[in-house]
Design a protein around this motif. Structure first.
Motif, PDB file in Angstrom:
ATOM      1  N   MET A 185       1.227   8.068  -2.170  1.00 31.59           N
ATOM      2  CA  MET A 185       0.215   8.600  -1.255  1.00 31.59           C
ATOM      3  C   MET A 185       0.696   8.524   0.193  1.00 31.59           C
ATOM      4  N   ALA A 186       1.478   7.488   0.496  1.00 29.05           N
ATOM      5  CA  ALA A 186       1.939   7.277   1.873  1.00 29.05           C
ATOM      6  C   ALA A 186       3.143   8.139   2.215  1.00 29.05           C
ATOM      7  N   ALA A 187       3.750   8.751   1.207  1.00 30.03           N
ATOM      8  CA  ALA A 187       4.974   9.534   1.403  1.00 30.03           C
ATOM      9  C   ALA A 187       5.995   8.699   2.186  1.00 30.03           C
ATOM     10  N   GLU A 188       6.438   9.176   3.357  1.00 26.25           N
ATOM     11  CA  GLU A 188       7.431   8.394   4.113  1.00 26.25           C
ATOM     12  C   GLU A 188       6.781   7.355   5.019  1.00 26.25           C
ATOM     13  N   GLY A 189       5.439   7.401   5.122  1.00 26.02           N
ATOM     14  CA  GLY A 189       4.753   6.519   6.065  1.00 26.02           C
ATOM     15  C   GLY A 189       4.603   5.100   5.551  1.00 26.02           C
ATOM     16  N   VAL A 190       4.003   4.266   6.400  1.00 20.61           N
ATOM     17  CA  VAL A 190       3.734   2.872   6.067  1.00 20.61           C
ATOM     18  C   VAL A 190       2.578   2.834   5.052  1.00 20.61           C
ATOM     19  N   VAL A 191       2.686   1.979   4.033  1.00 21.37           N
ATOM     20  CA  VAL A 191       1.613   1.869   3.040  1.00 21.37           C
ATOM     21  C   VAL A 191       0.468   1.022   3.613  1.00 21.37           C
ATOM     22  N   THR A 192      -0.716   1.586   3.623  1.00 17.65           N
ATOM     23  CA  THR A 192      -1.889   0.866   4.121  1.00 17.65           C
ATOM     24  C   THR A 192      -2.931   0.777   3.007  1.00 17.65           C
ATOM     25  N   ARG A 193      -4.001   0.038   3.281  1.00 13.39           N
ATOM     26  CA  ARG A 193      -5.070  -0.056   2.281  1.00 13.39           C
ATOM     27  C   ARG A 193      -5.720   1.305   2.035  1.00 13.39           C
ATOM     28  N   THR A 194      -5.710   2.162   3.060  1.00 12.85           N
ATOM     29  CA  THR A 194      -6.241   3.520   2.879  1.00 12.85           C
ATOM     30  C   THR A 194      -5.505   4.235   1.745  1.00 12.85           C
ATOM     31  N   HIS A 195      -4.186   4.017   1.669  1.00 15.31           N
ATOM     32  CA  HIS A 195      -3.416   4.671   0.608  1.00 15.31           C
ATOM     33  C   HIS A 195      -3.768   4.117  -0.768  1.00 15.31           C
ATOM     34  N   PHE A 196      -4.008   2.794  -0.833  1.00 13.44           N
ATOM     35  CA  PHE A 196      -4.482   2.234  -2.107  1.00 13.44           C
ATOM     36  C   PHE A 196      -5.828   2.852  -2.485  1.00 13.44           C
ATOM     37  N   ALA A 197      -6.716   2.983  -1.501  1.00 14.95           N
ATOM     38  CA  ALA A 197      -8.039   3.554  -1.788  1.00 14.95           C
ATOM     39  C   ALA A 197      -7.893   4.984  -2.299  1.00 14.95           C
ATOM     40  N   ARG A 198      -7.027   5.763  -1.658  1.00 15.72           N
ATOM     41  CA  ARG A 198      -6.842   7.156  -2.096  1.00 15.72           C
ATOM     42  C   ARG A 198      -6.278   7.219  -3.507  1.00 15.72           C
ATOM     43  N   TRP A 199      -5.320   6.321  -3.797  1.00 16.26           N
ATOM     44  CA  TRP A 199      -4.754   6.317  -5.142  1.00 16.26           C
ATOM     45  C   TRP A 199      -5.808   5.899  -6.177  1.00 16.26           C
ATOM     46  N   LEU A 200      -6.610   4.893  -5.852  1.00 11.55           N
ATOM     47  CA  LEU A 200      -7.648   4.443  -6.794  1.00 11.55           C
ATOM     48  C   LEU A 200      -8.600   5.592  -7.127  1.00 11.55           C
ATOM     49  N   VAL A 201      -8.896   6.409  -6.131  1.00  6.71           N
ATOM     50  CA  VAL A 201      -9.763   7.574  -6.367  1.00  6.71           C
ATOM     51  C   VAL A 201      -9.015   8.604  -7.236  1.00  6.71           C
ATOM     52  N   ALA A 202      -7.765   8.906  -6.839  1.00  8.58           N
ATOM     53  CA  ALA A 202      -6.992   9.928  -7.563  1.00  8.58           C
ATOM     54  C   ALA A 202      -6.757   9.531  -9.022  1.00  8.58           C
ATOM     55  N   ALA A 203      -6.605   8.216  -9.259  1.00 10.37           N
ATOM     56  CA  ALA A 203      -6.330   7.745 -10.624  1.00 10.37           C
ATOM     57  C   ALA A 203      -7.616   7.528 -11.419  1.00 10.37           C
ATOM     58  N   HIS A 214     -10.150   5.434 -10.800  1.00 11.87           N
ATOM     59  CA  HIS A 214     -10.721   4.078 -10.834  1.00 11.87           C
ATOM     60  C   HIS A 214     -11.971   3.953  -9.970  1.00 11.87           C
ATOM     61  N   ALA A 215     -12.148   4.901  -9.049  1.00 10.11           N
ATOM     62  CA  ALA A 215     -13.332   4.879  -8.177  1.00 10.11           C
ATOM     63  C   ALA A 215     -13.664   6.320  -7.808  1.00 10.11           C
ATOM     64  N   PRO A 216     -14.958   6.617  -7.613  1.00 11.45           N
ATOM     65  CA  PRO A 216     -15.341   8.000  -7.296  1.00 11.45           C
ATOM     66  C   PRO A 216     -15.001   8.411  -5.861  1.00 11.45           C
ATOM     67  N   ASP A 217     -14.926   7.454  -4.949  1.00  7.62           N
ATOM     68  CA  ASP A 217     -14.579   7.791  -3.564  1.00  7.62           C
ATOM     69  C   ASP A 217     -13.994   6.552  -2.886  1.00  7.62           C
ATOM     70  N   ALA A 218     -13.444   6.776  -1.701  1.00  8.87           N
ATOM     71  CA  ALA A 218     -12.726   5.693  -1.012  1.00  8.87           C
ATOM     72  C   ALA A 218     -13.652   4.523  -0.697  1.00  8.87           C
ATOM     73  N   ALA A 219     -14.895   4.816  -0.308  1.00 11.64           N
ATOM     74  CA  ALA A 219     -15.827   3.733   0.043  1.00 11.64           C
ATOM     75  C   ALA A 219     -16.018   2.813  -1.155  1.00 11.64           C
ATOM     76  N   ARG A 220     -16.158   3.429  -2.336  1.00 14.80           N
ATOM     77  CA  ARG A 220     -16.359   2.586  -3.521  1.00 14.80           C
ATOM     78  C   ARG A 220     -15.069   1.919  -3.984  1.00 14.80           C
ATOM     79  N   ALA A 221     -13.921   2.517  -3.654  1.00 21.28           N
ATOM     80  CA  ALA A 221     -12.646   1.854  -3.958  1.00 21.28           C
ATOM     81  C   ALA A 221     -12.551   0.539  -3.185  1.00 21.28           C
ATOM     82  N   TYR A 222     -12.985   0.565  -1.920  1.00 23.21           N
ATOM     83  CA  TYR A 222     -13.013  -0.675  -1.133  1.00 23.21           C
ATOM     84  C   TYR A 222     -14.014  -1.656  -1.726  1.00 23.21           C
ATOM     85  N   LYS A 223     -15.190  -1.141  -2.049  1.00 23.39           N
ATOM     86  CA  LYS A 223     -16.279  -1.987  -2.514  1.00 23.39           C
ATOM     87  C   LYS A 223     -15.921  -2.688  -3.826  1.00 23.39           C
TER      88      LYS A 223
END
Ligand code: MN
Ligand code: MN
Ligand code: MN
Length: 298
Positions: A147-165, A167-176
């Motif tokens: 998700m981060a491509a060449e960039g730095v991996v942040t928690r936002t990228h984990f949230a996006r992956w959790l949604v894409a995979a 595991h969660a319907p949206d980023a807010a719930r991925a955090y929750k």
């Protein structure tokens, strides 16, 4: 002292008439894909320009890797780009963010410290991946990296992956469910102290701005403690308008700026053009009676 803002005259570029009149519109907090934004730096500048922004600061998380491209693109489209950064810090156990405006991106001490921040992010990302693995969420680190491509991996990228995979319907719930405090993938931040981060920015010729003050999980009393500590550490400004926020929040931030004699900044915290409700520059104006931070940057 050298001018800390590069000023560019009206420049013609494909698609942008040179003399189109534009009212000043400062948006001093935007992200690109070198951290957790969706658009490359040049595209952020074009998007901001098309949205009416006349002065922007690219403020990626703990990296200035996108600034040179943004400056070049700003010249091409005839707007002003201020070199910026958003650095993660800790105050009283809480993660807080400090925006640096008008920094010298070639300051070697600043770059050394930012390399340390990137190393902390990398270590945190590996720990988050491990903890999720232990919680039977497999391959999260590889997914977040993609998700981060060449960039730095942040928690936002984990949230996006959790949604894409799925595991969660949206980023807010991925955090929750997974990434927030007390959840399986939570790793406490280990950022340097607020005072240190302010000092890196000031020593690199920049103005230190306390980012989005009303977004921290702090009581009013503790928030005021944060602002007082920030001012005492030579922090110079505070984001009075931070993204889309209620007029009540803007008024509270404005009151803090006045009480602690801080200048006022304005930034969308733009990350993603698909979030149609948050467009660069299309946020509330600064309330009257404040000293805008751009008075110092011009
Ligand atoms: Mn971000
Ligand atoms: Mn932030
Ligand atoms: Mn931000």
């Amino acid at each position: 002292m050298a001018p800390i803002v590069a000023q560019f005259g009206a420049t013609t570029a494909a698609g942008f008439p040179a003399q189109m009149p534009m009212a000043d519109n400062f948006d001093l907090h935007l992200h690109s894909s070198v951290s957790d934004g969706r658009l490359p730096p040049g595209a952020v500048v074009r998007h901001a320009r098309a949205s009416g922004v006349t002065h922007l600061a690219l403020t990626d998380h703990d990296t200035t890797a996108g600034v040179a491209e943004a400056m070049t693109e700003a010249v091409a489209v005839g707007i002003t780009c201020i070199p910026g950064i958003e650095i993660s810090a800790t105050w009283a156990g809480t993660e807080v963010h400090v925006v640096g405006l008008g920094i010298d991106i070639h300051n070697s001490r600043l770059q050394t410290r930012l390399a340390g921040q990137v190393a902390l992010r990398e270590r945190r990302a590996r720990e988050i991946g491990q903890r999720l693995e232990n919680g039977r969420i497999h391959d999260a680190l590889a997914g977040a990296r993609a998700m981060a491509a060449e960039g730095v991996v942040t928690r936002t990228h984990f949230a996006r992956w959790l949604v894409a995979a799925g595991h969660a319907p949206d980023a807010a719930r991925a955090y929750k469910r997974f990434l927030g405090r007390g959840k399986p993938g939570y790793v406490p931040p280990q950022w340097p102290a607020l005072e240190e981060v302010v000092e890196w920015i000031v020593a690199a010729g920049g103005v230190a701005v306390l980012a989005h003050p009303l977004r921290y999980p702090l009581s009013s009393r503790r928030l005021e403690g944060l602002v007082a500590a920030f001012a005492a550490a030579n922090g110079q400004a505070i984001e009075v308008v931070a993204g889309r926020q209620t007029p009540d929040r803007t008024a509270r931030a404005a009151a803090l700026a006045l009480k602690y004699a801080l200048q006022a900044s304005r930034g969308s915290d733009f990350h993603d053009p698909e979030q149609a409700w948050l467009v660069p520059g299309q946020i509330a104006p600064l309330p009257g009676g404040l000293s805008p931070v751009w008075g110092r940057l011009g």
